[in-house]
Each structure stands twice: as structure tokens, then as C-alpha cells.
Design an enzyme around this catalytic site. Structure first.
Site, PDB file in Angstrom:
ATOM      1  N   CYS A  44       0.825  -1.207   0.000  1.00  0.00           N
ATOM      2  CA  CYS A  44       0.000   0.000   0.000  1.00  0.00           C
ATOM      3  C   CYS A  44       0.863   1.262   0.000  1.00  0.00           C
ATOM      4  O   CYS A  44       0.707   2.137  -0.843  1.00  0.00           O
ATOM      5  CB  CYS A  44      -0.927  -0.015   1.218  1.00  0.00           C
ATOM      6  N   GLY A 116      10.376 -13.908   7.084  1.00  0.00           N
ATOM      7  CA  GLY A 116       9.922 -14.792   8.160  1.00  0.00           C
ATOM      8  C   GLY A 116       9.293 -16.063   7.603  1.00  0.00           C
ATOM      9  O   GLY A 116       8.629 -16.041   6.560  1.00  0.00           O
ATOM     10  N   GLY A 183      -9.660  -3.290 -14.345  1.00  0.00           N
ATOM     11  CA  GLY A 183     -10.060  -3.246 -12.937  1.00  0.00           C
ATOM     12  C   GLY A 183      -9.502  -1.993 -12.281  1.00  0.00           C
ATOM     13  O   GLY A 183      -9.216  -0.995 -12.946  1.00  0.00           O
ATOM     14  N   ASP A 312      -5.172  -8.990   2.706  1.00  0.00           N
ATOM     15  CA  ASP A 312      -5.256  -9.656   1.398  1.00  0.00           C
ATOM     16  C   ASP A 312      -5.031 -11.164   1.482  1.00  0.00           C
ATOM     17  O   ASP A 312      -5.666 -11.937   0.777  1.00  0.00           O
ATOM     18  CB  ASP A 312      -4.207  -9.075   0.423  1.00  0.00           C
ATOM     19  N   HIS A 443     -23.925  24.484   1.828  1.00  0.00           N
ATOM     20  CA  HIS A 443     -24.043  24.901   0.434  1.00  0.00           C
ATOM     21  C   HIS A 443     -22.932  25.877   0.125  1.00  0.00           C
ATOM     22  O   HIS A 443     -22.636  26.725   0.955  1.00  0.00           O
ATOM     23  CB  HIS A 443     -25.404  25.568   0.205  1.00  0.00           C
TER      24      HIS A 443
HETATM   25  P1  NAI Z   1      -9.078  -6.358 -10.570  1.00  0.00           P
HETATM   26  O1  NAI Z   1      -9.592  -7.649 -10.102  1.00  0.00           O
HETATM   27  O2  NAI Z   1      -9.613  -5.094 -10.001  1.00  0.00           O
HETATM   28  O3  NAI Z   1      -9.242  -6.239 -12.161  1.00  0.00           O
HETATM   29  C1  NAI Z   1      -8.669  -7.167 -13.049  1.00  0.00           C
HETATM   30  C2  NAI Z   1      -9.397  -7.051 -14.375  1.00  0.00           C
HETATM   31  O4  NAI Z   1      -8.660  -7.756 -15.351  1.00  0.00           O
HETATM   32  C3  NAI Z   1     -10.793  -7.657 -14.349  1.00  0.00           C
HETATM   33  O5  NAI Z   1     -11.714  -6.710 -14.851  1.00  0.00           O
HETATM   34  C4  NAI Z   1     -10.666  -8.883 -15.257  1.00  0.00           C
HETATM   35  O6  NAI Z   1     -11.853  -9.173 -15.968  1.00  0.00           O
HETATM   36  C5  NAI Z   1      -9.555  -8.456 -16.196  1.00  0.00           C
HETATM   37  N1  NAI Z   1      -8.812  -9.555 -16.820  1.00  0.00           N
HETATM   38  C6  NAI Z   1      -8.366 -10.684 -16.206  1.00  0.00           C
HETATM   39  N2  NAI Z   1      -7.682 -11.438 -17.086  1.00  0.00           N
HETATM   40  C7  NAI Z   1      -7.678 -10.771 -18.274  1.00  0.00           C
HETATM   41  C8  NAI Z   1      -7.114 -11.023 -19.560  1.00  0.00           C
HETATM   42  N3  NAI Z   1      -6.402 -12.114 -19.780  1.00  0.00           N
HETATM   43  N4  NAI Z   1      -7.304 -10.120 -20.535  1.00  0.00           N
HETATM   44  C9  NAI Z   1      -8.022  -8.996 -20.288  1.00  0.00           C
HETATM   45  N5  NAI Z   1      -8.572  -8.701 -19.100  1.00  0.00           N
HETATM   46  C10 NAI Z   1      -8.396  -9.582 -18.097  1.00  0.00           C
HETATM   47  O7  NAI Z   1      -7.485  -6.458 -10.372  1.00  0.00           O
HETATM   48  P2  NAI Z   1      -6.352  -5.352 -10.364  1.00  0.00           P
HETATM   49  O8  NAI Z   1      -6.769  -4.145 -11.118  1.00  0.00           O
HETATM   50  O9  NAI Z   1      -5.127  -6.071 -10.788  1.00  0.00           O
HETATM   51  O10 NAI Z   1      -6.257  -4.967  -8.835  1.00  0.00           O
HETATM   52  C11 NAI Z   1      -6.072  -5.978  -7.861  1.00  0.00           C
HETATM   53  C12 NAI Z   1      -6.716  -5.593  -6.568  1.00  0.00           C
HETATM   54  O11 NAI Z   1      -5.951  -4.587  -5.939  1.00  0.00           O
HETATM   55  C13 NAI Z   1      -8.110  -5.000  -6.707  1.00  0.00           C
HETATM   56  O12 NAI Z   1      -9.113  -5.969  -6.767  1.00  0.00           O
HETATM   57  C14 NAI Z   1      -8.216  -4.180  -5.469  1.00  0.00           C
HETATM   58  O13 NAI Z   1      -8.706  -4.989  -4.441  1.00  0.00           O
HETATM   59  C15 NAI Z   1      -6.786  -3.758  -5.171  1.00  0.00           C
HETATM   60  N6  NAI Z   1      -6.598  -2.355  -5.529  1.00  0.00           N
HETATM   61  C16 NAI Z   1      -7.348  -1.403  -4.897  1.00  0.00           C
HETATM   62  C17 NAI Z   1      -7.219  -0.081  -5.226  1.00  0.00           C
HETATM   63  C18 NAI Z   1      -8.071   0.925  -4.529  1.00  0.00           C
HETATM   64  O14 NAI Z   1      -8.589   0.635  -3.458  1.00  0.00           O
HETATM   65  N7  NAI Z   1      -8.279   2.105  -5.096  1.00  0.00           N
HETATM   66  C19 NAI Z   1      -6.278   0.363  -6.255  1.00  0.00           C
HETATM   67  C20 NAI Z   1      -5.548  -0.712  -6.845  1.00  0.00           C
HETATM   68  C21 NAI Z   1      -5.710  -2.010  -6.490  1.00  0.00           C
END
Ligand code: NAI
Length: 473
Positions: A44, A116, A183, A312, A443
Site C-alpha cells: 500500500c 519470516g 479493474g 489480502d 451549500h
Molecule cells: P481487478 O480484479 O480489479 O481487475 C482485473 C481485471 O482484469 C478484471 O476486470 C478482469 O476481468 C480483467 N482480466 C483478467 N484477465 C484478463 C485477460 N487475460 N485479458 C483482459 N482482461 C483480463 O485487479 P487489479 O486491477 O489487478 O487490482 C487488484 C486488486 O488490488 C483490486 O481488486 C483491489 O482490491 C486492489 N486495488 C485497490 C485499489 C483501490 O482501493 N483504489 C487500487 C488498486 C488495487
């Protein structure tokens, strides 16, 4: 081998791990915090939330400067110095990481730098630069986090086929960047690089980006992204990646048609997986699910009575604030405290505009067959949204029929990530739409979209045309 004893050992110093260590120390435990990275703060702080938000902040200025010509203020083309941008971002990280270290010191938490590994159910081995140490503990909290998923066939050269870790280093600004995955990471970092001047093509396998969010909230983000990105291909897949000279040849498939293109860099953002391999879990009774997530109960206890897992690595949504919450739950359980009330965990995607939601989403209600009423307030009716030139937003409420309890809130729009906290409190305390409608909001602010949304539920928001159906009392 050096040997020490601790009441509690925490494995991993991310926002879950250091929160657990600090809370336990505040409650009087002797705590050892083990971290393999020389900097505390985990993904993070070092390779995720914080650097991406720093970069989004910096690049937002570029997008703002571009549109300000319409307001009679013009700037020249921005000149980006990646080295300086990177060192400023590193400065932000350094400051925060030092802060975490100082807070640990102030609490008497012992920090051990090294990798660890469990050697026995109550014993860890720590391999560090200064040699090997052994920690005997009564309780442990595993907070080892997660890492990016990179399919083996794509893991060819991390300087060209990047994960978020490399992309956040901004070594260069590629002319043509392919982002795989629409994503959280793909959309946030795609936004950063598009603002820095890259031609960004995004490929998403599903027929929508940001699948967890309701479609009406995604719409304003998609609308703007289509202008910022060179191309967004939904329902498309990457068939193959290969290195060609210093660039990447990519074969994508959409609607059965194969396309071969050359990109300067590729960002793989197709999800993350738990960092639960090689922790020596086989030497404990800790069990993992088939995806590698550590199985826990509602107090974050693993199947090994003395060991907890949070964040996670323990499954569920991969969000820092969820990890920090689980840290409290685990530490309270360790002290024999009762069950901690279930928490509302908000989600925020820091795109432009941002999307945020909490509680029940409309999509989830539909999928689970939960009857709900929906109220929406479009930002085109908000004075503040228009004054800051961001009418591209929507605030919505998911309401329990009859009781009028707020079950969920969703916001798409400028600063949605800040605004959503009000929704968290409303849901957490069991407030009704009436409570929200009767709470005076200042406002002109974007927060008024929340109270006006509540008024919309009753059919009579001041700044929107009344709904045709008779207004509720
Ligand atoms: P994600 O799960 O958010 O998105 C991955 C995307 O990749 C999905 O839409 C999926 O359909 C697509 N995908 C998978 N395989 C594919 C392929 N072969 N070709 C094309 N598209 C494909 O995962 P992401 O963006 O890697 O992030 C991981 C995690 O990290 C998130 O789920 C979130 O929990 C966390 N995160 C949170 C943030 C925040 O709170 N603002 C910012 C960044 C990450």
C-alpha cells in the site's frame, strides 16, 4: 542463532500488519513486527495506494490545465520530467514509511528486517541481512499481503511487460502503452499514463470495466476514459505477448478477429494473488483454500489456534482499510474480547471521476434477490459540481423498502472517495433516508448531492424536477 521471545509476532508490515502490531502494543503486549522490505508500510505505502495517489494528484494538474482554456486560462504544453516526478513520489513514500517506523518505536514494537518463515506452530525463523534469528511466540498474525498475478507466458521482461510495481516507478513515459485488465489498477494507472502523454489502449476480457461497481456509476468514468485513452476494447483478450527489439508485440482477439500490434510497454493488471507460499505454513495447522487464501473465522483465527491472518492474504476484498479493520478484530480476539461489530467496508476507485460505494450495491441486491428502492441524484443538478466544471457525476442510495434504512450508497464523481465516508457512517449506525434528508448539508458543496439524493427518494429535491409519482410525506 539469535533467539527471542514475543507474546505476539506479526508477519508483514503493511497497513494490516502494522495496525495489528500497534494495537496489540497499545494493549500491553510485547510485539515483534517482521518485514522483509527495509521500508515499512507494505505494498500500500511503497508500491500501491500511496504512490498511485501521489501520481494521480500530480497528473490531475495536467488534465485540469488542458481544460482550463475553456475558462479563459491557458498554459503551454506540460513538460514532464519523469526523474523529478519519481523523486517527489519517492519523497512522499519515504516520509510516510519513516512515520510508521517512528510510531513503532514510540510503542516499543521491535522491528525485525528479514524474511519470516514458520518452522513450528509457535516458532518463526527470520532470515535477514544480519543473519538468521529465531522467534518463539504465543500468538502470530499473518499479514503477508498479496502480489500481482502475471501469467507465466507473459512474464518475459518486467521493464517492458510491467506490473503495477514497475509502472509506479515511471522509468519512462511510453509512447504506446497497452493496459491488460480494466479493474482498479488498470483504470487508475491507465489514467496516470494517459495524462502523462502516453497513448493508452486498454483491453478488458469482460464486457465492462470495474465489474464490482454498478453500471450507472461506471458510465461517467467510461465516458471520460474514452476521451483520455486511445482505445478501450471490451470483451477482448490478449492471445500472446513477445519481445520485439525493445518493444512488445501483442496479439489481441475481439469478436473472433486477431490483431497484432506493437506497444512500447505493457501493464498487466489482471488481479492479485495472496502471498501465502513459502511462509512455512506446512509446519503449522494453518489451512489455505484452493486459491491460496488463508482460511479464517469471523475473528480472523486460522485453523491453528494461536495464529491469525488478516488482509489480502486472508481473502475478501483486497483493500488496505479492510486489512486495518481485521487487524483490530484479530487483536481484540487475542485479548479474549467479544465479537467486533461487522463493519461497512467502502470501495474507492481513484479514476477520473472517482467511483466509490459502500454497503449493498444495486447489482448485488438484484443478484441476491433482495428487494430495494433506489434514489438517484445527477450531479448536473448540483451547483458546486457545475461550478467546479464536473457535472459528470451521480449519487445513489440503495434503500430498504418499508424501514427506509440506507443499505447502500454509490457515488461517481469528483472526490467521490471523500464523500463516501458519510454513507459508511449512515449504514454503520442504521440511519434512514429520512435522517439523511433532514441533515443540513453545507451549500455549495458536493456533499449536498447526498442530502438531495435522500430528498429525491421522497420525490421532491429542491434542485431537481419533482418525480411524477406523488411525493412521499
Ligand atoms: P481487478 O480484479 O480489479 O481487475 C482485473 C481485471 O482484469 C478484471 O476486470 C478482469 O476481468 C480483467 N482480466 C483478467 N484477465 C484478463 C485477460 N487475460 N485479458 C483482459 N482482461 C483480463 O485487479 P487489479 O486491477 O489487478 O487490482 C487488484 C486488486 O488490488 C483490486 O481488486 C483491489 O482490491 C486492489 N486495488 C485497490 C485499489 C483501490 O482501493 N483504489 C487500487 C488498486 C488495487
Amino acid at each position: 542463532m539469535d533467539r527471542i521471545e514475543a507474546e505476539l509476532v506479526v508477519l508483514g508490515a503493511g497497513p494490516g500488519g502494522y495496525a495489528a502490531a500497534f494495537h496489540a502494543a497499545d494493549r500491553g503486549k510485547s510485539v515483534v513486527l517482521i518485514e522483509q522490505d527495509s521500508r515499512l508500510g507494505g505494498v500500500c505505502l511503497n508500491r500501491g495506494c500511496i504512490p498511485s495517489k501521489a501520481l494521480l494528484h500530480a497528473t490531475h494538474l495536467i488534465s485540469e490545465a488542458r481544460v482550463s482554456a475553456d475558462r479563459g486560462i491557458t498554459f503551454g504544453e506540460p513538460a514532464v520530467d519523469p526523474l523529478k516526478l519519481r523523486s517527489w513520489k519517492d519523497g512522499v513514500i519515504h516520509k510516510l514509511a519513516q512515520g510508521v517506523r517512528a510510531l513503532a518505536r514510540a510503542r516499543g514494537v521491535e522491528i525485525m528486517t528479514g524474511r519470516g518463515r514458520f518452522e513450528a506452530p509457535r516458532q518463526l525463523r527470520v532470515d535477514g541481512q544480519d543473519g538468521r534469528r529465531r522467534v518463539d511466540f504465543r500468538h502470530a498474525v499473518i499479514a503477508a499481503g498479496s502480489e500481482p498475478v502475471v501469467p507465466r507466458a507473459w512474464d518475459l521482461d518486467r521493464s517492458r511487460i510491467m506490473t503495477s510495481t514497475e509502472a509506479l516507478e515511471v522509468e519512462t513515459i511510453p509512447e504506446r502503452l497497452l493496459v491488460i485488465g480494466g479493474g482498479y489498477i488498470g483504470m487508475e494507472l491507465g489514467t496516470v499514463y494517459a495524462a502523462l502523454g502516453s497513448q493508452v489502449t486498454l483491453v478488458e476480457a469482460l464486457d465492462t470495466i470495474l465489474t464490482g461497481a454498478d453500471a450507472d456509476l461506471v458510465r461517467p468514468v467510461m465516458h471520460r476514459a474514452k476521451r483520455q485513452f486511445a482505445d478501450i476494447r471490451l470483451g477482448a483478450e490478449v492471445r500472446g505477448l513477445s519481445i520485439r527489439d525493445s518493444r512488445v508485440e501483442v496479439v489481441t482477439v475481439k469478436d473472433g478477429h486477431e490483431t497484432s500490434e506493437i506497444f512500447d510497454r505493457v501493464l498487466v493488471a489482471v488481479g492479485r494473488r495472496p502471498s501465502s507460499d513459502d511462509l512455512g505454513l506446512e509446519n503449522t495447522a494453518v489451512e489455505r483454500d484452493p486459491h491460496g487464501f488463508i482460511a479464517v473465522d469471523d475473528a480472523q483465527r486460522t485453523s491453528d489456534a494461536g495464529i491469525f491472518a488478516i488482509g489480502d492474504v486472508a481473502g475478501g476484498v483486497m483493500l488496505a482499510h479492510k486489512a486495518a479493520r481485521e487487524a483490530r478484530v484479530a487483536v481484540e480476539a487475542l485479548f479474549g474480547g467479544g465479537r467486533v461489530a461487522e463493519a461497512v467496508i467502502p470501495a474507492v476507485v481513484f479514476t477520473d471521476p472517482e467511483i466509490a460505494w459502500c454497503g449493498l450495491t444495486e447489482t448485488e441486491a438484484g443478484e441476491r434477490g433482495i428487494a430495494v428502492e433506489i434514489a438517484k441524484f445527477p450531479w448536473g443538478a448540483s451547483g458546486r459540481a457545475i461550478a467546479v466544471d464536473r457535472p459528470d457525476g451521480l449519487t445513489k442510495l440503495v434503500v430498504e423498502p418499508g424501514t427506509e434504512r440506507v443499505l447502500g450508497m454509490g457515488i461517481a464523481g469528483h472526490n467521490a472517495g471523500e464523500l463516501i465516508s458519510e454513507g459508511v457512517v449512515l449504514i454503520q449506525v442504521g440511519a434512514t433516508v429520512r435522517d439523511l434528508a433532514e441533515s443540513v448539508h453545507p451549500h455549495p458543496t458536493l456533499s449536498e448531492t447526498l442530502s438531495e439524493c435522500a430528498e429525491m427518494f421522497y420525490g421532491h429535491a429542491t434542485h431537481a424536477a419533482p418525480r411524477r409519482k406523488a411525493a412521499k410525506a
